[in-house]
Design an enzyme around this catalytic site. Structure first.
Site, mmCIF file in Angstrom:
data_model
loop_
_atom_site.group_PDB
_atom_site.id
_atom_site.type_symbol
_atom_site.label_atom_id
_atom_site.label_comp_id
_atom_site.label_asym_id
_atom_site.label_seq_id
_atom_site.Cartn_x
_atom_site.Cartn_y
_atom_site.Cartn_z
ATOM 1 C CG ASP A 165 -2.168 0.837 1.037
ATOM 2 O OD1 ASP A 165 -2.027 2.046 0.735
ATOM 3 O OD2 ASP A 165 -3.271 0.298 1.167
ATOM 4 C CB THR A 223 -7.258 6.390 -0.242
ATOM 5 O OG1 THR A 223 -7.115 5.162 -0.958
ATOM 6 C CG2 THR A 223 -7.290 7.545 -1.230
ATOM 7 C CG ASP A 236 2.794 4.112 -6.550
ATOM 8 O OD1 ASP A 236 2.073 3.344 -7.206
ATOM 9 O OD2 ASP A 236 2.893 5.325 -6.785
ATOM 10 C CE1 TYR A 288 -12.726 3.171 -8.069
ATOM 11 C CE2 TYR A 288 -15.066 3.139 -8.557
ATOM 12 C CZ TYR A 288 -13.989 2.626 -7.879
ATOM 13 O OH TYR A 288 -14.149 1.573 -7.013
#
Ligand code: UDP
Length: 331
Positions: free
Chosen positions: A32, A36, A57, A146
């Site tokens: 992670d 977020t 990342d 998205y």
């Protein structure tokens, strides 16, 4: 012990999935970048020898040492507020990130699972949504970062399956709620609970006639786990078909929290889907799965979680870009 690598490992859904996998006897490596995700979601796992975590990342090159049996790509901003704030990161993690996770699965001979979304259907003209519906997505609207990112993720997953023979699965996740959601996440469950618990007006976007169907996170995780183990290649809807209008949902939240909140109308965001309900016949057929937790049952622990956040004022920083954990911690 079989090993699973999960991207977005400190996120709301993936951290619950990690809990379940550890309970089932798997070892888990979570990745992670904390764009977020939140460290507190995995804090309880740090002492578990079967759990490892790396700040990573997944749009950047990376290696994972040792054998891997399953690769789950669950990293992505998921709330409209987050992906509107990070549209490029959202597109990157669905495109480049999916490719890198596919490459990892291929290199390890692992099964691959990607968490897609009901947003693949856009503002749906077919109701309830079945997996064979191709959707109604605005490719250049504010939500397109998205929707199209996830649609691309599905497409590249299918390409890898067809062209390279990788074992793959695609979950289309509908609205999910539960503990570990962020207070300032912007989605309807955190927003309404935050407002109700502080006796502030509940913000109804539009006239509140738009519908959603809410699935408790443990049910969702059970569906993901079954899909991970299955041979189903084509997309599978995972969500709770119990549909209600946003206005009805506000009333339920006010009742359940015994709140003194009223309602206030706000403009409806652009391209906000008017209706959403999963058809879960396929999940029932191929996974033997259906949700078991009612809204009343699921809201108990969820309200308790948000009560704690409201009481302590524990707002997760909007930009958790600076990881608060060492660059790599392998327990
Ligand atoms: N919504 C609302 N008030 C809020 C937040 C959301 O009325 O404070 C509505 C939003 O317009 C949408 C629904 O609730 O119709 C669900 O929104 P959410 O952001 O949770 O996710 P979505 O399902 O749209 O991806």
């Amino acid at each position: 012990m079989k090993r699973v690598v999960i991207s977005g490992g400190a996120g709301f859904i993936a951290s619950h999935l990690a809990d379940r996998l550890l309970d089932e006897g798997y070892s888990v490596l979570g990745l992670d970048n904390f764009l977020t995700g939140a460290e507190r979601n995995i804090a309880h796992l740090r002492s578990n020898p079967a759990f490892a975590f790396r700040v990573q990342d997944v749009t950047l090159p990376f290696d994972v040492e040792g054998p891997v049996d399953y690769v789950i790509h669950a990293a992505s901003p998921a709330s409209p507020k987050d992906y509107l704030e990070f549209p490029i990161e959202t597109l990157d993690v669905g495109s480049i990130g999916t490719r890198r996770m596919l490459e990892l699965a291929e290199a390890k001979g692992a099964k691959f699972l990607v968490t897609s979304t009901s947003e693949s259907y856009g503002d749906p003209a077919v109701h309830p949504q079945t997996e064979d519906y191709w959707g109604n997505v605005n490719p250049v609207g504010p939500r397109s970062c998205y929707d199209e990112s996830k649609r691309f993720a599905e497409a590249i997953t299918m390409a890898w399956h067809r062209a390279r023979g990788l074992r793959t699965s695609i979950a289309r996740i509908f609205n999910t709620y539960g503990p570990r959601m962020k207070l300032n996440d912007g989605r309807v469950v955190p927003a309404f609970l935050d407002q109700a618990l502080r006796d502030q007006p509940i913000t109804i976007f539009g006239d509140g006639s738009q519908t959603r169907s809410f699935c408790y996170v443990s049910d969702l995780v059970d569906g993901l786990y079954r899909l991970m183990l299955s041979d189903e290649v084509m997309p599978v809807n995972l969500g709770n078909p119990c549909e209600m209008t946003i206005l009805e949902f506000a009333t339920v939240i006010i009742e359940m929290t015994k709140s003194g909140s009223g309602l206030v109308r706000m403009p409806l965001p652009e391209d906000d889907p008017k209706q959403r309900q999963p058809d879960i016949a396929k999940a029932k057929r191929v996974l033997g799965w259906e949700p078991k937790v009612s809204l009343e049952e699921g809201m108990g622990p969820t309200i308790a979680w948000f009560r704690g956040l409201v009481k302590t004022g524990a707002v997760v920083p909007e930009l958790a870009l600076k990881p608060a954990v060492p660059a790599e911690t392998v327990a």
